[in-house]
Design an enzyme around this catalytic site. Structure first.
Site, PDB file in Angstrom:
ATOM      1  N   LYS A   2       0.844  -1.213   0.000  1.00 38.46           N
ATOM      2  CA  LYS A   2       0.000   0.000   0.000  1.00 38.46           C
ATOM      3  C   LYS A   2       0.872   1.253   0.000  1.00 38.46           C
ATOM      4  O   LYS A   2       0.655   2.178  -0.772  1.00 38.46           O
ATOM      5  CB  LYS A   2      -0.898  -0.007   1.249  1.00 38.46           C
ATOM      6  N   ASN A   3       1.873   1.267   0.895  1.00 38.59           N
ATOM      7  CA  ASN A   3       2.642   2.497   1.069  1.00 38.59           C
ATOM      8  C   ASN A   3       3.662   2.730  -0.050  1.00 38.59           C
ATOM      9  O   ASN A   3       4.238   3.805  -0.139  1.00 38.59           O
ATOM     10  CB  ASN A   3       3.330   2.501   2.447  1.00 38.59           C
ATOM     11  N   ARG A  53      -4.433  10.677   4.850  1.00 37.09           N
ATOM     12  CA  ARG A  53      -3.297  11.596   5.001  1.00 37.09           C
ATOM     13  C   ARG A  53      -2.296  11.475   3.850  1.00 37.09           C
ATOM     14  O   ARG A  53      -1.638  12.444   3.497  1.00 37.09           O
ATOM     15  CB  ARG A  53      -2.597  11.337   6.326  1.00 37.09           C
ATOM     16  N   CYS A  92      -4.498  12.889  13.750  1.00 38.34           N
ATOM     17  CA  CYS A  92      -5.123  11.591  13.485  1.00 38.34           C
ATOM     18  C   CYS A  92      -4.882  10.668  14.674  1.00 38.34           C
ATOM     19  O   CYS A  92      -4.216  11.035  15.635  1.00 38.34           O
ATOM     20  CB  CYS A  92      -4.627  10.981  12.185  1.00 38.34           C
ATOM     21  N   ARG A  97       0.716  14.734  13.101  1.00 39.65           N
ATOM     22  CA  ARG A  97       1.496  14.358  11.910  1.00 39.65           C
ATOM     23  C   ARG A  97       1.699  15.585  11.037  1.00 39.65           C
ATOM     24  O   ARG A  97       1.032  15.761  10.027  1.00 39.65           O
ATOM     25  CB  ARG A  97       0.796  13.215  11.167  1.00 39.65           C
ATOM     26  N   PRO A  98       2.652  16.443  11.473  1.00 40.59           N
ATOM     27  CA  PRO A  98       2.859  17.679  10.719  1.00 40.59           C
ATOM     28  C   PRO A  98       3.436  17.419   9.327  1.00 40.59           C
ATOM     29  O   PRO A  98       3.942  16.330   9.053  1.00 40.59           O
ATOM     30  CB  PRO A  98       3.872  18.447  11.581  1.00 40.59           C
ATOM     31  N   ASP A 147       5.437  20.020   7.980  1.00 39.10           N
ATOM     32  CA  ASP A 147       6.348  21.157   7.851  1.00 39.10           C
ATOM     33  C   ASP A 147       7.589  20.831   7.013  1.00 39.10           C
ATOM     34  O   ASP A 147       8.080  21.671   6.259  1.00 39.10           O
ATOM     35  CB  ASP A 147       6.766  21.652   9.245  1.00 39.10           C
ATOM     36  N   ASP A 155       4.992   0.654  12.001  1.00 38.65           N
ATOM     37  CA  ASP A 155       3.757   0.047  11.486  1.00 38.65           C
ATOM     38  C   ASP A 155       3.570  -1.403  11.948  1.00 38.65           C
ATOM     39  O   ASP A 155       2.530  -2.009  11.648  1.00 38.65           O
ATOM     40  CB  ASP A 155       3.714   0.123   9.952  1.00 38.65           C
ATOM     41  N   ILE A 167       8.844   6.901  16.629  1.00 34.67           N
ATOM     42  CA  ILE A 167       8.409   7.610  15.416  1.00 34.67           C
ATOM     43  C   ILE A 167       7.133   8.411  15.714  1.00 34.67           C
ATOM     44  O   ILE A 167       7.069   9.603  15.447  1.00 34.67           O
ATOM     45  CB  ILE A 167       8.124   6.629  14.244  1.00 34.67           C
ATOM     46  N   ARG A 175      -8.676  -0.312   5.190  1.00 27.63           N
ATOM     47  CA  ARG A 175      -7.846   0.716   4.544  1.00 27.63           C
ATOM     48  C   ARG A 175      -6.517   0.127   4.088  1.00 27.63           C
ATOM     49  O   ARG A 175      -5.913   0.621   3.142  1.00 27.63           O
ATOM     50  CB  ARG A 175      -7.563   1.857   5.526  1.00 27.63           C
TER      51      ARG A 175
HETATM   52  N1  EPU Z   1       7.290  14.538  10.661  1.00 30.13           N
HETATM   53  C1  EPU Z   1       7.481  15.857  10.953  1.00 30.13           C
HETATM   54  N2  EPU Z   1       7.294  16.765   9.956  1.00 30.13           N
HETATM   55  C2  EPU Z   1       6.954  16.405   8.693  1.00 30.13           C
HETATM   56  C3  EPU Z   1       6.766  15.040   8.403  1.00 30.13           C
HETATM   57  C4  EPU Z   1       6.940  14.119   9.419  1.00 30.13           C
HETATM   58  O1  EPU Z   1       7.807  16.220  12.089  1.00 30.13           O
HETATM   59  O2  EPU Z   1       6.806  17.277   7.825  1.00 30.13           O
HETATM   60  C5  EPU Z   1       7.479  13.527  11.721  1.00 30.13           C
HETATM   61  C6  EPU Z   1       6.221  12.719  12.000  1.00 30.13           C
HETATM   62  O3  EPU Z   1       5.351  13.388  12.890  1.00 30.13           O
HETATM   63  C7  EPU Z   1       6.786  11.439  12.576  1.00 30.13           C
HETATM   64  C8  EPU Z   1       8.068  11.264  11.767  1.00 30.13           C
HETATM   65  O4  EPU Z   1       8.383  12.558  11.241  1.00 30.13           O
HETATM   66  O5  EPU Z   1       7.134  11.638  13.928  1.00 30.13           O
HETATM   67  C9  EPU Z   1       7.981  10.271  10.643  1.00 30.13           C
HETATM   68  O6  EPU Z   1       6.796  10.478   9.885  1.00 30.13           O
HETATM   69  P1  EPU Z   1       6.758  10.221   8.324  1.00 30.13           P
HETATM   70  O7  EPU Z   1       6.671  11.519   7.616  1.00 30.13           O
HETATM   71  O8  EPU Z   1       7.878   9.318   7.938  1.00 30.13           O
HETATM   72  O9  EPU Z   1       5.365   9.468   8.147  1.00 30.13           O
HETATM   73  P2  EPU Z   1       4.483   9.496   6.840  1.00 30.13           P
HETATM   74  O10 EPU Z   1       5.355   9.621   5.671  1.00 30.13           O
HETATM   75  O11 EPU Z   1       3.376  10.476   6.998  1.00 30.13           O
HETATM   76  C10 EPU Z   1       4.537   6.943   6.344  1.00 30.13           C
HETATM   77  C11 EPU Z   1       3.560   5.807   6.256  1.00 30.13           C
HETATM   78  C12 EPU Z   1       3.048   5.479   7.649  1.00 30.13           C
HETATM   79  C13 EPU Z   1       4.248   5.088   8.517  1.00 30.13           C
HETATM   80  C14 EPU Z   1       5.268   6.233   8.525  1.00 30.13           C
HETATM   81  C15 EPU Z   1       6.535   5.898   9.277  1.00 30.13           C
HETATM   82  C16 EPU Z   1       2.559   6.023   4.070  1.00 30.13           C
HETATM   83  C17 EPU Z   1       1.348   6.296   3.273  1.00 30.13           C
HETATM   84  N3  EPU Z   1       2.437   6.188   5.402  1.00 30.13           N
HETATM   85  O12 EPU Z   1       3.830   8.047   6.876  1.00 30.13           O
HETATM   86  O13 EPU Z   1       2.201   4.339   7.488  1.00 30.13           O
HETATM   87  O14 EPU Z   1       3.822   4.833   9.830  1.00 30.13           O
HETATM   88  O15 EPU Z   1       5.640   6.573   7.172  1.00 30.13           O
HETATM   89  O16 EPU Z   1       7.153   4.792   8.747  1.00 30.13           O
HETATM   90  O17 EPU Z   1       3.585   5.642   3.540  1.00 30.13           O
HETATM   91  C18 EPU Z   1       0.396   2.922   7.966  1.00 30.13           C
HETATM   92  O18 EPU Z   1       0.576   2.368   6.861  1.00 30.13           O
HETATM   93  O19 EPU Z   1      -0.353   2.430   8.844  1.00 30.13           O
HETATM   94  C19 EPU Z   1       1.077   4.177   8.265  1.00 30.13           C
HETATM   95  C20 EPU Z   1       0.673   5.023   9.195  1.00 30.13           C
END
Ligand code: EPU
Length: 423
Positions: free
Chosen positions: A22-23, A93, A117, A122-123, A125, A310, A332, A402
């Protein structure tokens, strides 16, 4: 609304084909927007989140359909609407990953700012910082991120690290945007997750020039345009890890296909440490557990190649039945513990202390009505229910739909007793 009724305990035995990731599929579908013409993406799982991404890319002007053989075709010749509809975006998201491709392709993107969420703050920035570094002008308007780059993006050296390490979708967004930027972009502290590697391989097949794939430093030489391609996404390592934990918690034996053990080193390490046998096969593995309680473990979630967040909830279910005390620390998403209270309703001995959960292994779990709160938490409840005595009722299983393709069908085929009912 659907519920699961799960009878336990059961012992799983048999073979399961792991679905496509999925991801990996979600950002790859967004990346298809970068090239005029029709890309064909194979191995895309049939999930609610994928349906959202189909609707979203369609709303931007692409012609998107699932063919009879299951492939997704995306004709992005006419991507003429750079506005991600709030009513679609708010459902998922990962919709944020249309931001980079739209700015690169159309010079403009409007995508609603994601809110909080179930797994915590989940910012985005870092996504915005990265795009600004590439020359995009970004402001917030009516709850929307409005990004513009009328004269195109310009390559630059960018540090993408954040308070919790790298960002997966942040890396995906900047990587996709940089493929069409003028000049060279270097992303430092890039996410190294296999899903990012898959995206980079897809982009290179389209004609992008990305090197350093799989490392924290990605170098991208911008190109004038990309071409549509045919591509197969990798197997879902999180679904695979969930089934590995399912074999272990039920004291059973499962053969998994379409699963790459090289992408799961930390998971295999923890499983072997607690006494679960994992053997590699051609394109998959066999996971078995002799039926006695697993040993306790200490797990800390980290960016890849560390233990994935995950799979944190699913391994908590497994360790709830360990022969001794275990500790899980979440590095994380420090608030990703909605499953703790629900599992305690099933007599798990869990105690949360900040971003750590101390798990007093118990002899047995007992069935109870429980509530699914997010995707992975729901998977953990399914595992706990298969090991628990009695009939567990899991409410709100739309969370599991999902991200897990036909989970009850797959698990029932190897001995589970999971019944979906509408209430
Ligand atoms: N973060 C920031 N700022 C940002 C982006 C992220 O501070 O702009 C922080 C987040 O709050 C978190 C950390 O960085 O503490 C890592 O978050 P990341 O951005 O890597 O998460 P994501 O890309 O939004 C993806 C997966 C998630 C998985 C995370 C971590 C997808 C669609 N989603 O999310 O998958 O948990 O990486 O590996 O790829 C799931 O499939 O159940 C799921 C939540």
């Amino acid at each position: 609304m659907d519920i699961f009724k799960i009878e336990g305990p059961v012992k799983l035995n048999g073979k399961i084909a792991v679905s496509g990731s999925k991801n990996a599929a979600l950002p790859i579908m967004a990346a298809a927007l970068l090239a005029k013409g029709t890309s064909v993406i194979k191995g895309v799982p049939d999930l609610a989140d994928i349906a959202v991404m189909r609707r979203l890319t369609k709303s931007l002007g692409a012609n998107v359909r699932r063919k009879n053989n299951g492939d997704i075709s995306i004709d992005a010749t006419n991507v003429d609407n750079p506005v991600g509809d709030y009513n679609i975006v708010r459902k998922m998201r990962a919709s944020i990953c249309i931001l980079g491709p739209l700015v690169a392709r159309c010079g403009k993107a409007v995508v609603s700012m994601p809110g909080g969420c179930a797994i915590g703050d989940r910012p985005v920035d870092i996504h915005l910082r990265g795009l600004r570094e590439l020359g995009a002008e970004i402001h917030l308007e009516n709850g929307n991120i409005v990004a513009t780059a009328k004269d195109g993006l310009i390559g630059k050296s960018i540090f993408l690290g954040g308070p919790f390490g790298s960002t997966v979708l942040g890396t995906a967004n900047i990587l996709m945007a940089a493929t069409l930027a003028k000049g060279k972009t270097i992303i430092e502290s890039a996410a190294c997750e296999p899903e990012i590697t898959d995206l980079a391989n897809f982009l290179n097949k389209m004609g992008a020039k990305i090197t350093g794939i799989g490392s924290p430093r990605l170098t991208i030489e911008g190109v004038e345009e990309l071409n549509p391609v045919e591509y197969k996404v990798i197997g879902d390592r999180i679904e695979a890890g969930t089934f590995m934990a399912a074999a272990a918690i039920t004291g059973g034996k499962l053969e998994l296909t379409n699963c790459c053990l090289d992408d799961m080193v930390a998971v295999v390490d923890r499983l072997q440490n607690i006494g679960v046998k994992v053997e590699g096969t051609e394109g998959g593995c066999i996971v078995s557990c002799n039926g006695t309680a697993v040993k306790p473990a200490d797990i800390t979630t980290q960016p890849y190649p560390g233990f994935p967040t995950d799979l944190q909830a699913q391994f908590m279910a497994l360790l709830a039945l360990a022969d001794g005390n275990s500790v899980i620390t979440e590095k994380i998403f420090p608030d990703r513990f909605m499953h703790v209270a629900e599992m305690n309703r099933m007599a798990a001995g869990l105690r949360k202390e900040g971003a750590t959960v101390i798990i007093a292994g118990v002899d047995k779990l007992v069935a109870a009505p429980v509530m699914a709160s997010d995707l992975r938490a729901s998977a953990a409840l399914v595992l706990a229910a298969m090991a628990a005595e009695g009939t567990t009722i899991i409410n709100r299983v739309y969370h599991i739909d999902r991200g897990y393709e036909r989970i009850e069908e797959k698990l029932n085929a190897v001995g589970a007793k999971i019944y979906r009912e509408q209430v």
